[in-house]
Design an enzyme around this catalytic site. Structure first.
Site, PDB file in Angstrom:
ATOM      1  N   GLN A 127       0.860  -1.190   0.000  1.00  0.00           N
ATOM      2  CA  GLN A 127       0.000   0.000   0.000  1.00  0.00           C
ATOM      3  C   GLN A 127       0.895   1.238   0.000  1.00  0.00           C
ATOM      4  O   GLN A 127       1.468   1.592   1.032  1.00  0.00           O
ATOM      5  CB  GLN A 127      -0.862  -0.062   1.268  1.00  0.00           C
ATOM      6  N   SER A 130       1.381   6.477   2.480  1.00  0.00           N
ATOM      7  CA  SER A 130       2.050   7.470   3.333  1.00  0.00           C
ATOM      8  C   SER A 130       3.318   8.011   2.685  1.00  0.00           C
ATOM      9  O   SER A 130       4.033   7.282   1.987  1.00  0.00           O
ATOM     10  CB  SER A 130       2.434   6.851   4.675  1.00  0.00           C
ATOM     11  N   SER A 162       4.537  -1.299   4.163  1.00  0.00           N
ATOM     12  CA  SER A 162       4.693  -2.682   4.636  1.00  0.00           C
ATOM     13  C   SER A 162       4.822  -3.629   3.445  1.00  0.00           C
ATOM     14  O   SER A 162       4.008  -3.583   2.516  1.00  0.00           O
ATOM     15  CB  SER A 162       3.480  -3.098   5.471  1.00  0.00           C
ATOM     16  N   GLU A 244      -9.124  -1.097   6.408  1.00  0.00           N
ATOM     17  CA  GLU A 244      -7.962  -1.323   7.264  1.00  0.00           C
ATOM     18  C   GLU A 244      -8.384  -1.192   8.728  1.00  0.00           C
ATOM     19  O   GLU A 244      -8.049  -2.028   9.563  1.00  0.00           O
ATOM     20  CB  GLU A 244      -6.885  -0.286   6.915  1.00  0.00           C
ATOM     21  N   GLU A 363      -4.976   9.505  17.840  1.00  0.00           N
ATOM     22  CA  GLU A 363      -5.473  10.892  17.868  1.00  0.00           C
ATOM     23  C   GLU A 363      -6.420  11.126  16.683  1.00  0.00           C
ATOM     24  O   GLU A 363      -7.471  11.758  16.823  1.00  0.00           O
ATOM     25  CB  GLU A 363      -4.305  11.895  17.792  1.00  0.00           C
TER      26      GLU A 363
HETATM   27  C1  FAD Z   1       3.395  -0.857  11.616  1.00  0.00           C
HETATM   28  C2  FAD Z   1       3.055   0.186  10.588  1.00  0.00           C
HETATM   29  C3  FAD Z   1       2.781  -0.202   9.288  1.00  0.00           C
HETATM   30  C4  FAD Z   1       2.472   0.769   8.324  1.00  0.00           C
HETATM   31  N1  FAD Z   1       2.237   0.356   7.037  1.00  0.00           N
HETATM   32  C5  FAD Z   1       1.954   1.275   6.085  1.00  0.00           C
HETATM   33  C6  FAD Z   1       1.756   0.869   4.720  1.00  0.00           C
HETATM   34  O1  FAD Z   1       1.842  -0.316   4.383  1.00  0.00           O
HETATM   35  N2  FAD Z   1       1.497   1.814   3.799  1.00  0.00           N
HETATM   36  C7  FAD Z   1       1.389   3.139   4.118  1.00  0.00           C
HETATM   37  O2  FAD Z   1       1.119   3.935   3.230  1.00  0.00           O
HETATM   38  N3  FAD Z   1       1.595   3.572   5.395  1.00  0.00           N
HETATM   39  C8  FAD Z   1       1.874   2.664   6.380  1.00  0.00           C
HETATM   40  N4  FAD Z   1       2.093   3.081   7.685  1.00  0.00           N
HETATM   41  C9  FAD Z   1       2.106   4.519   7.967  1.00  0.00           C
HETATM   42  C10 FAD Z   1       0.923   5.025   8.787  1.00  0.00           C
HETATM   43  O3  FAD Z   1      -0.251   5.048   8.023  1.00  0.00           O
HETATM   44  C11 FAD Z   1       1.311   6.427   9.291  1.00  0.00           C
HETATM   45  O4  FAD Z   1       2.434   6.275  10.142  1.00  0.00           O
HETATM   46  C12 FAD Z   1       0.184   7.097  10.059  1.00  0.00           C
HETATM   47  O5  FAD Z   1      -0.871   7.432   9.206  1.00  0.00           O
HETATM   48  C13 FAD Z   1       0.677   8.378  10.779  1.00  0.00           C
HETATM   49  O6  FAD Z   1       1.334   9.236   9.903  1.00  0.00           O
HETATM   50  P1  FAD Z   1       2.789   9.831  10.240  1.00  0.00           P
HETATM   51  O7  FAD Z   1       3.657   8.689  10.653  1.00  0.00           O
HETATM   52  O8  FAD Z   1       3.212  10.647   9.077  1.00  0.00           O
HETATM   53  O9  FAD Z   1       2.585  10.735  11.523  1.00  0.00           O
HETATM   54  P2  FAD Z   1       2.100  12.258  11.536  1.00  0.00           P
HETATM   55  O10 FAD Z   1       0.899  12.394  10.682  1.00  0.00           O
HETATM   56  O11 FAD Z   1       3.269  13.128  11.238  1.00  0.00           O
HETATM   57  O12 FAD Z   1       1.671  12.432  13.052  1.00  0.00           O
HETATM   58  C14 FAD Z   1       2.615  12.688  14.109  1.00  0.00           C
HETATM   59  C15 FAD Z   1       1.839  12.836  15.409  1.00  0.00           C
HETATM   60  O13 FAD Z   1       0.942  13.962  15.323  1.00  0.00           O
HETATM   61  C16 FAD Z   1      -0.386  13.558  15.611  1.00  0.00           C
HETATM   62  N5  FAD Z   1      -1.328  14.305  14.762  1.00  0.00           N
HETATM   63  C17 FAD Z   1      -1.209  14.556  13.436  1.00  0.00           C
HETATM   64  N6  FAD Z   1      -2.280  15.238  12.983  1.00  0.00           N
HETATM   65  C18 FAD Z   1      -3.099  15.426  14.050  1.00  0.00           C
HETATM   66  C19 FAD Z   1      -4.364  16.049  14.225  1.00  0.00           C
HETATM   67  N7  FAD Z   1      -5.020  16.618  13.200  1.00  0.00           N
HETATM   68  N8  FAD Z   1      -4.926  16.029  15.464  1.00  0.00           N
HETATM   69  C20 FAD Z   1      -4.289  15.434  16.521  1.00  0.00           C
HETATM   70  N9  FAD Z   1      -3.078  14.837  16.412  1.00  0.00           N
HETATM   71  C21 FAD Z   1      -2.492  14.823  15.194  1.00  0.00           C
HETATM   72  C22 FAD Z   1      -0.429  12.075  15.289  1.00  0.00           C
HETATM   73  O14 FAD Z   1      -1.463  11.409  16.010  1.00  0.00           O
HETATM   74  C23 FAD Z   1       0.960  11.623  15.725  1.00  0.00           C
HETATM   75  O15 FAD Z   1       0.976  11.376  17.107  1.00  0.00           O
HETATM   76  C24 FAD Z   1       2.414   2.140   8.668  1.00  0.00           C
HETATM   77  C25 FAD Z   1       2.690   2.526   9.988  1.00  0.00           C
HETATM   78  C26 FAD Z   1       3.015   1.566  10.939  1.00  0.00           C
HETATM   79  C27 FAD Z   1       3.303   2.007  12.339  1.00  0.00           C
END
Ligand code: FAD
Length: 378
Positions: A127, A130, A162, A244, A363
């Site tokens: 997928q 991100s 992933s 998901e 969140e």
């Molecule tokens: C085990 C694992 C597998 C994954 N697999 C995939 C995959 O296969 N494909 C893929 O595309 N992605 C994948 N991801 C990514 C995942 O979808 C993102 O990590 C997730 O959506 C959070 O985005 P970010 O890491 O950019 O954090 P950010 O969006 O930068 O967030 C950072 C922090 O800010 C907080 N925050 C952000 N916006 C807000 C808001 N509006 N209000 C309150 N708090 C907020 C968040 O809760 C978090 O604590 C995976 C992640 C993990 C951990």
């Protein structure tokens, strides 16, 4: 709501238990969770073929593509696999995201080309959503697709993908129109061996390497790679994310088996005192509530994939995974860190931290529930 199993559900469970008792589990197969590592693929693939032969593959896919199992049958299956400590399928992203999305949005040609290889475990999907600057705010994605010769050329970076390092295809979100935030996004089904795609594995804190950075450098995509409509990628993305959340919510169903083991551990160690029993009962109650909520939401008519109430499942299930892992740590005491038999619990503990991030953070789930379910003022 009737909480007893119907005669049909009981028969389904009996058939499954009988099959599990008779099947020879492939050598090297372990319960790797939703995503295998590269080392798990060979055994996982043999397992998927056994599931196909036994009639247990693609339970959640509607007929005629899959088995069309009811929500209760899917839950019975999830519980039985958790008790047997076996993976539910070769790969969650392929089976629970790519397959259903191709059924919902794919052309008949795409369905014919992709579905059976997914069901049989011959082809794996990842997928590609991100990006370094677009996770919670996915619509901020900047990977761009510029028109070229009746198709597009795609350049950008994805992260946390992933299984990208062993996948055959990727569900890719890219921006086909820079002037429109949501309607400027298109979803493509892209072969991962196309020129210009580079995959760099990331090592996680549990020592495994399941996700990756993916770099796209002037990658050619064709008109027939589009999944859904050009500019309709946001609808596809919402459907993927809803599925998901729904399926990640189902992970908690398997926690009942882990809790039963933790209780046994505490009894063996003579630590099943009142404090332990209260903590255990709280978790057990939560898992049962999740289980019934899952049944209830999945039994509703309509497109439950985009129902914002699925965020309840994702939120509570992911936090329950962390609480159960912590209960295991408390029960084992110093043996949790040092004990030779505690690897499994240490791994559960470390891996559970990703659960409240993957598929949308806690969140974000709380924001969705506050806004779209409870209609709280902003
Ligand atoms: C085990 C694992 C597998 C994954 N697999 C995939 C995959 O296969 N494909 C893929 O595309 N992605 C994948 N991801 C990514 C995942 O979808 C993102 O990590 C997730 O959506 C959070 O985005 P970010 O890491 O950019 O954090 P950010 O969006 O930068 O967030 C950072 C922090 O800010 C907080 N925050 C952000 N916006 C807000 C808001 N509006 N209000 C309150 N708090 C907020 C968040 O809760 C978090 O604590 C995976 C992640 C993990 C951990």
């Amino acid at each position: 709501m009737d909480l007893e199993l119907t005669p049909e559900e009981q028969a389904f469970r009996d058939r499954l238990e009988a099959w599990l008792a008779s099947v020879t589990v492939p050598e090297g197969l372990r319960d790797y969770g939703s995503t295998p590592t590269a080392d798990d693929i060979a055994a996982g693939r043999r397992w998927q073929r056994l599931l196909v032969d036994g009639g247990w593959a693609a339970l959640s896919w509607p007929t005629p593509h899959g088995a069309g199992a009811s929500p209760s049958e899917q839950a019975i299956y999830a519980e039985a696999m958790a008790r047997a400590r076996l993976p539910r399928q070769l790969s969650f992203v392929s089976m629970e995201l790519a397959g259903p999305i191709i059924i919902a949005f794919g052309t008949p040609e795409q369905q014919k080309r992709f579905l059976e290889p997914i069901r049989r475990g011959d082809e794996l999907w990842c997928q590609l959503f991100s990006e370094p600057g677009a996770g919670s705010d996915l619509a901020a994605l900047t990977t761009r697709a510029l028109p070229s010769d009746g198709g597009w050329r795609v350049t950008g970076q994805k992260v946390w993908t992933s299984g990208a390092h062993y996948s055959d295809h990727g569900l890719l979100l890219a921006r086909t129109d820079r002037d429109s935030r949501h309607r400027g996004i298109t979803c493509f089904a892209v072969p991962m061996d196309r020129a210009g795609i580079t995959v760099a594995p990331i090592r996680q804190m549990d020592g495994e390497s399941k996700f990756n950075e993916v770099f796209l450098d002037d990658v050619e995509v064709h008109a027939d790679d589009v999944l859904g409509e050009v500019g309709g990628g946001w609808q596809v993305a919402l459907s993927v994310l809803g599925r998901e959340r729904r399926m990640l919510g189902a992970v908690a169903i398997g926690l009942g088996a882990a809790l039963a083991e933790i209780r046994q551990l505490a009894e063996q160690r003579g630590t099943a005192d009142a404090v332990f029993r209260a903590a255990w009962a709280r978790q057990w109650g939560q898992v049962q509530l999740l289980r019934w909520t899952w049944f209830r939401l999945l039994s509703d008519r309509g497109d439950t994939a985009t129902d914002p109430r699925m965020s309840v499942l994702k939120l509570v299930s992911s936090e329950a995974q962390q609480q159960v892992a912590r209960l295991a740590a408390d029960t084992l005491g110093a043996d949790f860190v040092l004990g030779p038999g505690a690897e499994r619990w240490r791994h559960l503990f470390l891996a559970s931290h990703g659960a409240t991030i993957a598929g949308g953070t806690s969140e974000i789930q709380r924001n969705i529930l506050a806004d779209r379910v409870l209609a709280l003022p902003r």
